[in-house]
Motif scaffolding. Sequence first.
Motif, PDB file in Angstrom:
ATOM      1  N   LYS A  41      25.247 -44.313  -7.436  1.00  0.00           N
ATOM      2  CA  LYS A  41      24.298 -45.155  -8.168  1.00  0.00           C
ATOM      3  C   LYS A  41      24.671 -45.257  -9.640  1.00  0.00           C
ATOM      4  N   ALA A  45      25.955 -48.749 -11.587  1.00  0.00           N
ATOM      5  CA  ALA A  45      24.726 -49.186 -12.260  1.00  0.00           C
ATOM      6  C   ALA A  45      24.925 -50.506 -13.001  1.00  0.00           C
ATOM      7  N   PHE A  46      26.163 -50.812 -13.375  1.00  0.00           N
ATOM      8  CA  PHE A  46      26.455 -52.058 -14.088  1.00  0.00           C
ATOM      9  C   PHE A  46      26.098 -53.292 -13.259  1.00  0.00           C
ATOM     10  N   ALA A  47      26.001 -53.126 -11.925  1.00  0.00           N
ATOM     11  CA  ALA A  47      25.735 -54.269 -11.043  1.00  0.00           C
ATOM     12  C   ALA A  47      24.246 -54.424 -10.735  1.00  0.00           C
ATOM     13  N   GLY A  48      23.384 -53.706 -11.441  1.00  0.00           N
ATOM     14  CA  GLY A  48      21.953 -53.817 -11.192  1.00  0.00           C
ATOM     15  C   GLY A  48      21.440 -52.660 -10.350  1.00  0.00           C
ATOM     16  N   ASP A  49      20.350 -52.893  -9.634  1.00  0.00           N
ATOM     17  CA  ASP A  49      19.693 -51.802  -8.904  1.00  0.00           C
ATOM     18  C   ASP A  49      20.143 -51.682  -7.448  1.00  0.00           C
ATOM     19  N   TRP A  50      21.243 -52.325  -7.066  1.00  0.00           N
ATOM     20  CA  TRP A  50      21.760 -52.242  -5.697  1.00  0.00           C
ATOM     21  C   TRP A  50      22.105 -50.800  -5.340  1.00  0.00           C
ATOM     22  N   VAL A  55      31.051 -53.016  -4.472  1.00  0.00           N
ATOM     23  CA  VAL A  55      30.650 -53.976  -5.501  1.00  0.00           C
ATOM     24  C   VAL A  55      31.896 -54.739  -5.918  1.00  0.00           C
ATOM     25  N   THR A  57      33.604 -57.550  -8.362  1.00  0.00           N
ATOM     26  CA  THR A  57      33.469 -58.242  -9.642  1.00  0.00           C
ATOM     27  C   THR A  57      34.584 -59.266  -9.745  1.00  0.00           C
ATOM     28  N   GLU A  62      31.403 -61.696 -12.871  1.00  0.00           N
ATOM     29  CA  GLU A  62      30.177 -61.766 -12.083  1.00  0.00           C
ATOM     30  C   GLU A  62      30.257 -60.760 -10.934  1.00  0.00           C
ATOM     31  N   HIS A  63      29.146 -60.076 -10.673  1.00  0.00           N
ATOM     32  CA  HIS A  63      29.115 -59.022  -9.652  1.00  0.00           C
ATOM     33  C   HIS A  63      28.507 -59.534  -8.346  1.00  0.00           C
TER      34      HIS A  63
END
Length: 231
Positions: A41, A45-50, A55, A57, A62-63
């Motif tokens: 996590k 974390a740079f990609a939001g709350d997923w 991930v 990029t 853009e993620h």
Amino acid sequence: MGQTPTLHMLYTCPFCWKVRGLIEHLGMDIEYIPVNGMKIKKDVAFAGDWGKVPVFTDENGEHFVDSTPLLKHIDAAYNGGKMAAMGDAERQKQWLEWVDLHMSKATVPILYGTLGSALKTTTRISKIEKFGFISKRLYAWAGFPIMWGIIARKRVKKDGRKPKQLWHDLLSEFTDSHNGEAFFGGSSPDLVDFAAFGYMRSVSPFPQFKLLTDHAAGMSWYNRMEHTLVK
């Protein structure tokens, strides 16, 4: 020209293998970035709350997340959507759901179905993945083998089939759906092929993979898939 696309991943993650197979098939220029297995996590974390891998990029920064939508995105963005356009769209949708429902759930029982196999699996993962000195040993020898062993044994008991029989049944059902063709997609693989290939390939780093090698049709398809990858 933007940045080189990246894939944050675990080397032993079935969902990452799904995406990696398509990336390797297309021969994309990409940087693989391993994450810490005990700090996923935080690392994504740079990609939001997923909070999960993979991930992706892209070159614009853009993620993108979630393996099956990621397969579709990479096909659309880097392959002109050719795989999504192969064959009957509804059939492809139904079988993508089938693969994600059944094959994904079969990976845990075969790798962790007994406490012995769970220990072998977690020990192997601790050597392959990126861990700190302490977390590597905690992962391999502490609660994880027991935790995974209990989860897997419950799944095996609920299903009623041994992990090998479960995989063989799934491979038979999947390869029968090819209707005599080399791949689910016909003469060349489509998104369903890469989803299934990813789940099966995720077992390959472990000794348990030998339980799958005597399924003739499944291994023939698996080997054909490997031969489509750009080395």
